[in-house]
Design an enzyme around this catalytic site. Sequence first.
Site, short mmCIF file in Angstrom:
data_model
loop_
_atom_site.label_atom_id
_atom_site.label_comp_id
_atom_site.label_asym_id
_atom_site.label_seq_id
_atom_site.Cartn_x
_atom_site.Cartn_y
_atom_site.Cartn_z
N GLY A 46 0.85 -1.09 -0.04
CA GLY A 46 -0.08 -0.09 0.14
C GLY A 46 0.89 0.99 -0.08
O GLY A 46 1.95 1.41 0.79
N ARG A 88 10.08 -0.82 -4.74
CA ARG A 88 8.89 -0.93 -5.46
C ARG A 88 8.53 0.34 -6.23
O ARG A 88 8.85 1.51 -5.72
CB ARG A 88 7.44 -1.16 -4.39
CG ARG A 88 7.44 -2.51 -3.93
CD ARG A 88 6.22 -2.91 -3.45
NE ARG A 88 5.31 -3.42 -4.44
CZ ARG A 88 4.05 -3.55 -4.30
NH1 ARG A 88 3.61 -2.99 -3.20
NH2 ARG A 88 3.47 -4.07 -5.22
N ASP A 236 -1.67 5.00 -6.60
CA ASP A 236 -0.20 4.68 -6.09
C ASP A 236 0.53 5.74 -6.59
O ASP A 236 1.74 6.31 -5.91
CB ASP A 236 0.62 3.40 -6.66
CG ASP A 236 0.04 2.15 -5.86
OD1 ASP A 236 -1.20 1.60 -6.04
OD2 ASP A 236 0.75 1.64 -4.71
N ASN A 246 -2.99 2.68 -10.12
CA ASN A 246 -3.37 1.63 -8.99
C ASN A 246 -3.41 0.33 -9.06
O ASN A 246 -2.86 -0.10 -10.66
CB ASN A 246 -4.80 2.27 -8.64
CG ASN A 246 -5.15 1.57 -7.27
OD1 ASN A 246 -4.31 1.94 -6.31
ND2 ASN A 246 -6.36 1.05 -6.97
O1 MRU Z 1 0.48 -4.15 -4.68
P1 MRU Z 1 -0.12 -3.47 -3.53
O2 MRU Z 1 -0.86 -4.16 -2.35
O3 MRU Z 1 0.87 -2.44 -2.51
O4 MRU Z 1 -1.08 -2.12 -4.17
C1 MRU Z 1 -1.92 -1.30 -3.32
C2 MRU Z 1 -2.49 -0.50 -3.83
O5 MRU Z 1 -2.72 -0.57 -5.26
C3 MRU Z 1 -3.34 0.45 -3.25
O6 MRU Z 1 -4.72 0.62 -3.97
C4 MRU Z 1 -2.61 1.77 -3.21
O7 MRU Z 1 -1.44 1.39 -2.71
C5 MRU Z 1 -3.44 2.98 -2.45
S1 MRU Z 1 -3.15 2.34 -0.76
C6 MRU Z 1 -4.06 3.35 0.33
#
Ligand code: MRU
Length: 345
Positions: A46, A88, A236, A246
Amino acid sequence: METMRWKEDGRLELLDQTGLPHEVVYLTCSSYQDVAGAIRRLAVRGAPAIGAAAAYGLVLAAEAIKEPAREDFLLRLQAAAGELAATRPTAVNLQWALDRLLQKLRSKPNEEVPALRAALLEEAHAVYREDVAGNVKIGNYGSELVPFGARILTHCNAGALATAGYGTALGVIRAAHGAGKQVIVYAGETRPLLQGTRLTAWELVQEGIPVTLITDNMAGYLMAREKVDLVLVGADRIAANGDVANKIGTYSLAVLAGKHGLPFYVAAPVSTVDLKLTSGAEIPIEERAPAEVTHLAGRALAPEGVRVWNPAFDVTPHRLVTAVITDRGVVYPPYRENLRKVAGK
Ligand code: MRU
């Protein structure tokens, strides 16, 4: 449930999200490499949560650098920040948090290493604290947009687990629920790693907010059956023109929402807006290991040797986004102008 906690003995504990909802285990990170590893394997995930975790990771890196000379200390810290940022690439909050800490050090040209270490920890705490406070604001602004009895479709997990606390998209849902709006939520499972099934459903069940789990391919039919009033997701990275990166699958939901005349809202702090990028085409999209697609819960499902494409995120063009709900208010098109204003640039 805390996503992360800084311990007085100078270590970071992270809730290992890979085991949720059935195993609640905290990982202890004693080095920045531990934090980098945890981010890479999505033990913490996230956008805002990895930003805060990386900030604490930099504090751990600073503790480990025994170099007393200021310039050498800063050089080595910069290298550690580079390693953390590379874990990431899509979520800009990671780079944002690290830049913020490094900037703090640059603002103290006369301080020696022990004072710099203390300043880093203070700034990491501020990143953490401000994220929670910002999410409560997002929740309150967003709740205004949610009609009484709304049926909300969300994707992935943009909840307390994805942030320092409270959540962005789920923050809006929490606030609307708290305001007595009697919302109900549809959570998309979010293949390949099932953040919707494992994390969003868990958060909402724990909180007593009505939630119905669907697989990703059910969203279109759900809308066609008129069971959804709005779509609400996190982000993101948001480019200067309002294009939104996202979790993979978000774009499909935005297209479907447009087709069915439903509002498509994105909830994110201003730290997720990257004004340096003119459009979503410039957002780096992380591609992850094929095994995440070929396997489910550790079990191989696909034939050996099959080719796999596994982008972790997609980009939703700004024209499909009804509004962006930030910690400084709700932003409507034209995004190029209004995102700049809200970011104070
Ligand atoms: O791969 P992830 O689980 O890190 O992806 C998370 C997302 O896509 C969320 O929607 C985004 O980070 C927003 S979190 C407030």
